[in-house]
Design an enzyme around this catalytic site. Sequence first.
Site, PDB file in Angstrom:
ATOM      1  N   HIS A 125       0.812  -1.224   0.000  1.00 53.05           N
ATOM      2  CA  HIS A 125       0.000   0.000   0.000  1.00 53.05           C
ATOM      3  C   HIS A 125       0.843   1.270   0.000  1.00 53.05           C
ATOM      4  CE1 HIS A 125      -3.642  -2.238   0.394  1.00 53.05           C
ATOM      5  NE2 HIS A 125      -3.368  -2.681   1.600  1.00 53.05           N
ATOM      6  N   ASP A 162      -3.037 -10.657  -2.384  1.00 51.72           N
ATOM      7  CA  ASP A 162      -3.588 -10.112  -1.150  1.00 51.72           C
ATOM      8  C   ASP A 162      -5.042  -9.695  -1.387  1.00 51.72           C
ATOM      9  OD1 ASP A 162      -2.289  -8.679   1.587  1.00 51.72           O
ATOM     10  OD2 ASP A 162      -4.106  -7.708   0.849  1.00 51.72           O
ATOM     11  N   HIS A 164      -6.510  -7.127  -0.337  1.00 48.67           N
ATOM     12  CA  HIS A 164      -6.573  -5.684  -0.546  1.00 48.67           C
ATOM     13  C   HIS A 164      -5.710  -5.314  -1.757  1.00 48.67           C
ATOM     14  CE1 HIS A 164      -7.303  -6.285   3.810  1.00 48.67           C
ATOM     15  NE2 HIS A 164      -8.243  -5.374   3.608  1.00 48.67           N
ATOM     16  N   ASP A 245      -4.866 -12.881   3.363  1.00 46.03           N
ATOM     17  CA  ASP A 245      -6.080 -12.383   3.987  1.00 46.03           C
ATOM     18  C   ASP A 245      -7.325 -12.584   3.132  1.00 46.03           C
ATOM     19  OD1 ASP A 245      -4.907 -10.579   2.254  1.00 46.03           O
ATOM     20  OD2 ASP A 245      -4.937  -8.888   3.642  1.00 46.03           O
TER      21      ASP A 245
END
Length: 308
Positions: A125, A162, A164, A245
């Site tokens: 991120h 991931d 996200h 995740d």
Amino acid sequence: MTTLLLTHPACLEHDTGFGHPERADRLRAIEGALAGNDFAALKRERAPRADLAAIERLHPKAYVEMVQAEIPKQHHNWLDPDTVVSPGSWEAVLRATGAVVHAVDQVATGEVDNAFCAIRPPGHHAEPSKAMGFCLFNSVAVGALHARAKHGAKRIAVIDFDVHHGNGTQAAFWEDKDLFYGSTHQMPLFPGTGAKDETGVGNICNAPLSPGDGSEDFRAAFEERILPALDKFAPDFLLVSAGFDAHLKDPLAQIRLLEPDFAWVTEKLVEAAAKHSSGKLVSTLEGGYDLEALADSSAVHVKTLMGA
């Protein structure tokens, strides 16, 4: 085949405070999962510190200095509402980024076949000039630029599973046709990027998933979008943002993957690396916040790399 496992005790000293999902117990869980006889053949090393020059290929010097200046002498400091630093965070992020850089060196020179970096803080991120989403420096993007600068890699890909979207990696690669970013991720979900029409200069391939999607949807996204685009790009070095995740048990999202799905996607990426990049593959830990699911998923990921 030789698989390198890189980690460092300093990564445990990045203290995010009580109740934060990105916590040191994540690495302890992975360490326990990789301690058994099945993993005796792993080559294990402590991650070196990254040189600031390697980090500054991606992150401007002023941003790197800002992050260092924000590290508190005691207690915690917040770079944004999600991203916490503590006195141990600077050493941790240098070791986390250094792990990926060193893994690239080891794989590029043929010392090992592939590598997994069990590190924190995560990185995908972090944009070139912005910390966010638990991330300070974008380790996988730094590793990609290092593969180019030090080892002459011409076409470098990062694949991110991931849950996200890796907005930071996408931002770093956006205008560079020789860097490819492919991602499966839940939408809608933090950070709000990753739509199919976000394509950069034709080098970005997003395959968003919907809340409640499971194995069939995930595998279809890879087989129909990500893997064909990766084949077309034909990288000579492959890096992986390995977030776990998207697991059914994870508390931060609603995708319903299980361990066999992470084994499957790892196998597909190993096959792509064998086809295009003489097997050169470096994987680094991103998310995964249920400790049992993270441990079990990391174990099947690494076991698959070892069997490549």
